[in-house]
Design a protein around this motif. Structure first.
Motif, PDB file in Angstrom:
ATOM      1  N   ARG A  84     -29.696   8.188 -36.036  1.00  0.00           N
ATOM      2  CA  ARG A  84     -29.612   9.167 -34.951  1.00  0.00           C
ATOM      3  C   ARG A  84     -28.380   8.951 -34.071  1.00  0.00           C
ATOM      4  N   GLN A  85     -27.830   7.750 -34.091  1.00  0.00           N
ATOM      5  CA  GLN A  85     -26.674   7.465 -33.237  1.00  0.00           C
ATOM      6  C   GLN A  85     -25.449   8.288 -33.620  1.00  0.00           C
ATOM      7  N   PHE A  86     -25.443   8.830 -34.843  1.00  0.00           N
ATOM      8  CA  PHE A  86     -24.295   9.626 -35.281  1.00  0.00           C
ATOM      9  C   PHE A  86     -24.436  11.111 -34.958  1.00  0.00           C
ATOM     10  N   GLY A  87     -25.567  11.506 -34.387  1.00  0.00           N
ATOM     11  CA  GLY A  87     -25.752  12.900 -33.996  1.00  0.00           C
ATOM     12  C   GLY A  87     -25.610  13.857 -35.159  1.00  0.00           C
ATOM     13  N   ARG A  88     -24.842  14.922 -34.961  1.00  0.00           N
ATOM     14  CA  ARG A  88     -24.682  15.948 -35.998  1.00  0.00           C
ATOM     15  C   ARG A  88     -23.763  15.504 -37.130  1.00  0.00           C
ATOM     16  N   TYR A  89     -23.223  14.306 -37.039  1.00  0.00           N
ATOM     17  CA  TYR A  89     -22.295  13.812 -38.063  1.00  0.00           C
ATOM     18  C   TYR A  89     -22.914  12.689 -38.902  1.00  0.00           C
ATOM     19  N   GLY A  90     -24.227  12.702 -39.052  1.00  0.00           N
ATOM     20  CA  GLY A  90     -24.906  11.647 -39.797  1.00  0.00           C
ATOM     21  C   GLY A  90     -24.779  11.773 -41.301  1.00  0.00           C
ATOM     22  N   THR A  91     -24.644  12.994 -41.794  1.00  0.00           N
ATOM     23  CA  THR A  91     -24.489  13.222 -43.237  1.00  0.00           C
ATOM     24  C   THR A  91     -23.371  14.231 -43.473  1.00  0.00           C
ATOM     25  N   LEU A  92     -22.853  14.220 -44.681  1.00  0.00           N
ATOM     26  CA  LEU A  92     -21.807  15.166 -45.072  1.00  0.00           C
ATOM     27  C   LEU A  92     -22.132  15.700 -46.455  1.00  0.00           C
ATOM     28  N   ASN A  93     -22.239  17.020 -46.555  1.00  0.00           N
ATOM     29  CA  ASN A  93     -22.534  17.672 -47.825  1.00  0.00           C
ATOM     30  C   ASN A  93     -21.223  17.957 -48.552  1.00  0.00           C
TER      31      ASN A  93
END
Length: 232
Positions: A84-93
């Motif tokens: 959760r610490q990465f916010g909206r940048y936690g995954t990359l498709n």
């Protein structure tokens, strides 16, 4: 106690301690692209680098190929409930991974693991990209004229950032992929996880990408030998 003969690449210090000396003696000689040190990688990702640095930072953040980086869209980011610490940048498709002959591009989800790289990309998306004035453009990396950044431009920008601090000329954008794999390996990350992150089907491909230091080899060697010599 009698010690077994040392395999190639291992030498014994007085007292019987085994140390690793040189990768070439223990690993087949393969033509490898050079990698970047951790300091060099983070220098490339520093917010104080030259203008246009962010496309290279995106390449850095997860060791993507140039085409994969070029074809990213803003909507390709997502949240990871486990980070959760990465916010909206936690995954990359990654939608345009390297394809097999005659098949469509292979997709994969890449998880963020380096906080400094996430900070660099977030800075670009939230503070830099809006200044170009193309809010409706789907591409993540855009040019000043509103076009999608192409792989050739990533090459040009990388070379500018490489040459500014006088790094070796044989470093190329693909060296970043090698560095990403190496640094995760030295951090003790599971190889299967790394393999999925970079989109390799075979572990043998991952091995070619790895350029671990002699210190790491020595540490790994001591861990491997410790059980055998525990009772000595």
């Amino acid at each position: 106690m009698e010690y077994p003969p040392s395999p190639a690449g291992l030498r014994r210090r007085p007292g019987g301690e085994a140390v690793f000396q040189g990768r070439a003696a223990a690993v087949p000689r393969l033509r490898r692209r050079p990698g970047l040190t951790r300091g060099e990688v983070q220098a490339q990702g520093s917010p104080r680098r030259l203008p246009g640095r962010h496309s290279v930072q995106g390449h850095l953040r997860v060791g993507l190929r140039r085409t994969e980086t070029s074809k990213l869209d803003v909507v390709d980011f997502g949240r990871n409930p486990q980070a959760r610490q990465f916010g909206r940048y936690g995954t990359l498709n990654v939608r345009y991974g390297k394809a097999k002959k005659g098949q469509p591009p292979r997709r994969r989800n890449v998880l963020s693991v380096m906080d400094w790289a996430v900070e660099a990309v977030a800075d670009y998306v939230e503070n830099v990209r809006p200044r170009f004035g193309f809010p409706d453009h789907p591409a993540l990396w855009i040019t000043e004229r509103g076009g999608r950044l192409q792989p050739g431009s990533i090459n040009d920008r990388f070379e500018a950032y490489r040459d500014a601090p006088k790094l070796p000329k044989d470093l190329v954008p693909h060296s970043i992929r090698h560095s990403y794999v190496t640094h995760l390996t030295e951090d003790g990350v599971d190889r299967r996880f790394i393999q999925q992150q970079v989109g390799h089907e075979c572990d043998s491909s991952l091995a070619i990408y790895t350029h671990v230091s002699d210190d790491f080899m020595n540490t790994s060697l001591h861990k491997a030998l410790a059980p055998a010599f525990a009772g000595a």
